[in-house]
Design a protein around this motif. Sequence first.
Motif, mmCIF file in Angstrom:
data_model
loop_
_atom_site.group_PDB
_atom_site.id
_atom_site.type_symbol
_atom_site.label_atom_id
_atom_site.label_comp_id
_atom_site.label_asym_id
_atom_site.label_seq_id
_atom_site.Cartn_x
_atom_site.Cartn_y
_atom_site.Cartn_z
ATOM 1 N N ARG A 284 0.842 -1.018 0.038
ATOM 2 C CA ARG A 284 -0.045 0.085 -0.112
ATOM 3 C C ARG A 284 0.798 1.091 0.095
ATOM 4 O O ARG A 284 1.671 1.431 0.957
ATOM 5 N N SER A 298 -2.182 3.921 0.002
ATOM 6 C CA SER A 298 -2.486 4.019 1.538
ATOM 7 C C SER A 298 -3.156 4.976 1.963
ATOM 8 O O SER A 298 -3.248 5.932 1.067
ATOM 9 N N ASP A 302 -3.108 3.795 7.539
ATOM 10 C CA ASP A 302 -2.036 3.012 7.437
ATOM 11 C C ASP A 302 -0.794 3.288 8.236
ATOM 12 O O ASP A 302 0.115 2.259 8.757
ATOM 13 N N SER A 313 2.790 -1.059 4.084
ATOM 14 C CA SER A 313 2.755 0.546 3.676
ATOM 15 C C SER A 313 4.164 0.993 3.246
ATOM 16 O O SER A 313 5.129 0.707 4.057
#
Length: 426
Positions: A284, A298, A302, A313
């Motif tokens: 992400r 993201s 996150d 992330s």
Amino acid sequence: MSIKEQAELVKLASPIMAGSSEEQRNKALMAIVKALEEHKNEIFAANKEDLEQAVKDGVAAPIIKRLKFDETKLKDVIAGINDLIGLKDPLFQKQMKRQLDEGMILVRETCPIGVIGVIFEARPDALIQISSLCIKSGNCVILKGGSETINSNRVLFQIIYDAVRKSGMPENCMLQLEARSEISELLTCNAYVDLLIPRGSNSFVQYIMDNTKIPVMGHADGICHIYVDKEADLDKAVPIIIDAKTQYASACNAVETLLIHQEVLDTFIPKLYSALKENNVTLRGSEQIVHLTGCSESSEKDNYTEYLDLILSAKEVNSVDEAIEHINYFGSHHTDCIITENDDTAEYFMKYVDSAGVYQNCSTRFADGYRYGFGAEVGISTSKIHARGPVGLEGLVSYKYKLYGSGNIVDDYAKGKRQFHFKDLI
């Protein structure tokens, strides 16, 4: 018998435990090793019941991996106990010896904390590690494991308790709790429990802290970061990140957030993304990283998330200072790493990142008592009082002052008849 009454019995056993010799405690640890080997089939059978129930209950795969206790886990915990046996005795060590005046010697000597309550996650090996560390450090222990491993824990506790009793340890030196409802009663036992170590979610640890007068030590989340500096060896960075994310994704020291210097982003992220996909890791990323890889974008959430899963992330930063600021704001002060070939930058990062573990060019998964040579750990502490990082033997002892006099009275010093003559003897 109530939990409070049982905790009182453990407290009464603690001075006997504290006075035991290193030989006695090592003998108890050797007895545990022998008993675990002799009863391993019984342990595996109980663990199989827990695993089957976990599958029926729909427990997540990463948690089931933690629940499993097999030959490999048994071999690992036995190796840890044998390492503990070989470690220097943490008790009765003189930290200071000072002459205050002629005929008056002050000694500071290590001693056990007393009664330690540990509330831990669903990992059977954790029960063995915690019990062994408490025995080696002369502490009595009250154990409450996760309900998902109730059968495994019940069998393991009985095997360990029987072994240490037969080796000469005092009755009631260990106590096991099973029902979740018993935690609330344990929290009221401040007269009998000297320290609580909860291992679990942030909300759970916060609940413990808010509802007891017993001192609490531990960590809630493990939001660990790796920062890839502009002077990083990018070929070195990829396997470090893959290991930190995938070697054991559900561990508290697995990396959750990646920070990449803007200057190396275009070169590095496609190479990393390919390796992440090969290892089934979902990325992400920030808007710029999404543009470079096509991964999911993201969100602010996150930055605060401990995934405990194959999710990572990532975002770009413009400087080491921006990376440090992000880590100190969003991190959990557990373990954070910089990947760089510039040692000055690494030292700067390590100085200003406010975490229990700060690393250069290695996986965050090294944050572990066994890997630090502690034998094992009762948990990882992100607090700064008493113990920090993986808590091994040193984190389970306190100290006392012993003053040896020869008829000395304070009034002589208050009236000037005598003066102190301080002299360190060790």
